[in-house]
Design an enzyme around this catalytic site. Structure first.
Site, mmCIF file in Angstrom:
data_model
loop_
_atom_site.group_PDB
_atom_site.id
_atom_site.type_symbol
_atom_site.label_atom_id
_atom_site.label_comp_id
_atom_site.label_asym_id
_atom_site.label_seq_id
_atom_site.Cartn_x
_atom_site.Cartn_y
_atom_site.Cartn_z
ATOM 1 N N GLY A 1 -23.177 -5.261 13.626
ATOM 2 C CA GLY A 1 -22.609 -5.052 14.957
ATOM 3 C C GLY A 1 -23.287 -3.953 15.747
ATOM 4 O O GLY A 1 -24.080 -3.173 15.209
ATOM 5 N N ALA B 1 -31.523 -5.987 17.332
ATOM 6 C CA ALA B 1 -31.488 -6.401 15.929
ATOM 7 C C ALA B 1 -30.725 -7.706 15.705
ATOM 8 O O ALA B 1 -30.789 -8.288 14.640
ATOM 9 C CB ALA B 1 -30.869 -5.294 15.073
ATOM 10 N N GLY C 1 -17.138 -8.301 27.412
ATOM 11 C CA GLY C 1 -16.054 -7.362 27.149
ATOM 12 C C GLY C 1 -15.489 -6.862 28.475
ATOM 13 O O GLY C 1 -16.228 -6.701 29.443
ATOM 14 N N ASN D 1 -73.420 -29.369 24.957
ATOM 15 C CA ASN D 1 -73.490 -28.041 24.327
ATOM 16 C C ASN D 1 -73.153 -28.066 22.851
ATOM 17 O O ASN D 1 -73.250 -27.066 22.178
ATOM 18 C CB ASN D 1 -72.537 -27.080 25.057
ATOM 19 C CG ASN D 1 -71.101 -27.575 25.058
ATOM 20 O OD1 ASN D 1 -70.852 -28.773 25.026
ATOM 21 N ND2 ASN D 1 -70.164 -26.655 25.083
ATOM 22 N N ARG E 1 -26.020 -17.944 19.326
ATOM 23 C CA ARG E 1 -25.644 -18.903 20.366
ATOM 24 C C ARG E 1 -26.843 -19.624 20.995
ATOM 25 O O ARG E 1 -26.684 -20.623 21.672
ATOM 26 C CB ARG E 1 -24.828 -18.181 21.458
ATOM 27 C CG ARG E 1 -23.428 -17.814 21.013
ATOM 28 C CD ARG E 1 -22.789 -16.744 21.890
ATOM 29 N NE ARG E 1 -23.300 -15.401 21.595
ATOM 30 C CZ ARG E 1 -22.878 -14.307 22.204
ATOM 31 N NH1 ARG E 1 -21.964 -14.376 23.145
ATOM 32 N NH2 ARG E 1 -23.381 -13.122 21.871
#
Ligand code: UD1
Ligand code: CA
Length: 452
Positions: A72, A3, A133, A382, A8
């Site tokens: 978040g 989502a 993290g 063509n 960035r």
């Protein structure tokens, strides 16, 4: 989870729709998940540009959860509570980490069950952990985790830790939703971090553990264009390795661009600087020579694609030879043992068995039989500026060089067309058609001109 916006990347397209290895980040993650659980058990959390993201992967058959607004990764899971209610456990995958394998997802789930944990974090040891993290273990050798700390909130000592959170987790559904309400948004982004569930669950006396991946590159996320390109290179090298295990020879694989879904048969050889894209399938014993770009095409066995050909949506039967410098556009069907040579362009054409169009030719909207010879410089006219028309060339026809065939027109079986003819009317079976003015010779003309 798919989502997020992907700030960035600085792109107008949602992050998870950016492509590596020829398909979107999200499509790769879904493909890995489908090998582990039935597709009805997969839910994609969409939010930013949810319509586009949904449309892009809808055909896989996954379910969707809407997260709007996006507050978040923890909030993403809050939004999925109803969808997850029927299940005992959930494995959470990041939609922007496409190198994940079904084997690793399975290991994560197995470890989680074996440890009877409330939350299991897939971690990895990274040379450069910047941006991820950090996993804070309860003790040096302990499986248990005290917390996950996002880079921006790390103490200098924590920042030095190289064990990072991959963004993949297994949870007990019951334990997750019993405590998810305790997440807070007191962090630099004012978001609900899913990572904070580690500390929340541990404080509630639940078991939180981590398992390390063997191959750290599997968990790489694509937050920036540089990361995307790096992941793309890894994915393509992985693809080349897989094909080589299956008996394909790829010279200088680092120069070749082969999409994830491409198939190539054993004993085929791919030369340097080749691109094979989309849903292309190549049979056994083929040779694809340098600088060819082949997209969404079906190639039989024993086919040679000589240097610098462009094939898009073409079908090539066994033993045909293409190129150098051929351009086969969508709807080109090249028969067994047929030849298409230099500077020949085809579109929506069936070229029969053993037929040849070897030099400087345009064939569009044509049905061409077997054993036909198309002379150098032949053109199917063509298009009249409004409509397209078909040229039919039956078996065994010989078209002399520099002929123009004005469609709709039909050349009957075994007919001959004299060189440099402009053919506007049908040519009956077995006849010769001459569509040019008769040659005039003026003897002595040149000598007279020079002496005057
Ligand atoms: C996240 C982890 C970090 C980990 C890293 C691994 C958090 C807070 N941090 O950071 O510990 O090392 O992944 O790659 O989770 N998403 C949503 N809804 C949202 C926000 C994000 O669905 O509201 C989706 C994104 O589309 C993306 C995934 O969740 O697919 C991860 O989000 P992202 O913003 O990339 O998290 P990271 O900053 O990389
Ligand atoms: Ca990420």
């Amino acid at each position: 989870m798919a989502a997020g916006k992907g700030t960035r990347l600085k792109s107008k397209h949602p992050k998870v729709l950016h492509e590596v290895g020829g398909k979107s980040l999200l499509a790769h993650v879904i493909a890995a998940a489908r090998k582990v659980v039935p597709v009805e058990h997969i839910f994609v959390i969409v939010g930013h540009e949810s319509d586009r993201v949904t449309m892009a992967v809808q055909e896989t058959g996954v379910g969707f959860v809407l997260q709007s607004p996006q507050r978040g990764t923890g909030h993403a899971l809050m939004c999925a509570e109803n969808s997850l209610a029927p299940f005992e456990e959930v494995i959470v995958l990041s939609g922007d980490a496409p190198l994940i394998t079904p084997e690793t997802i399975t290991r994560l789930g197995d470890f989680h069950r074996q440890k009877k944990a409330a939350m299991t974090i897939l971690s990895a040891e990274l040379e450069d952990p910047t941006g991820y993290g950090r996993v804070i273990r309860a003790g040096q050798k302990s499986d248990e985790v005290k917390a996950v700390v996002e880079e921006k909130s790390c103490t200098p000592a924590q920042r030095k830790l190289q064990e990072i959170n991959s963004g993949f987790y297994a949870f007990s559904v019951r334990e997750l939703f019993a405590s998810i309400g305790k997440l807070k948004t007191e962090n630099p982004h004012s978001e609900y971090y899913l990572t904070d569930m580690a500390a929340v669950l541990r404080k509630a006396g639940k078991r939180v553990v981590a398992i390390k991946t063997g191959d750290a590159s599997e968990i790489l996320g694509s937050n920036t264009c540089a990361e995307l390109v790096n992941i793309d290179a890894k994915m393509r090298m992985r693809k080349c390795q897989q094909l080589m295990v299956e008996g394909v020879t790829i010279f200088y694989p680092e120069t070749c661009v082969i999409d994830s879904d491409v198939e190539v048969g054993a004993d085929s050889v791919i030369e340097p600087f080749v691109q094979i894209l989309g849903g292309t399938k190549i049979g056994a014993d083929c040779r694809v020579r340098s600088y060819s770009v082949i997209q969404n095409s079906q190639i039989g066995d024993g086919v040679t694609v000589r240097p610098a050909c462009v094939l898009d949506g073409a079908r090539i039967d066994n033993g045909a030879v293409i190129g150098p410098y051929s351009h086969l556009r969508p709807g080109s069907e090249i028969g067994e043992g047929a030849h298409v040579g230099n500077f020949v362009e085809t579109k929506k054409v069936r070229l029969g068995k053993k037929s040849k169009a070897n030099h400087l030719t345009y064939l569009g909207d044509a049905e061409i039989g077997e054993g036909v010879n198309i002379g150098a410089g032949t053109i199917t006219c063509n298009y009249d500026g409004v409509n397209k028309y078909t040229t039919v060339i039956e078996d065994g026809v010989f078209v002399g060089s520099d002929s123009t065939l004005v469609a709709p027109v039909k050349l009957g079986k075994g007919a001959y067309v004299a060189a440099a003819s402009c053919i506007t009317e049908d040519v009956p079976e077995g006849s010769l058609a001459l569509g040019r003015s008769k040659q005039v010779v003026k003897e002595g003309w040149a000598r007279k001109k020079r002496s005057s």
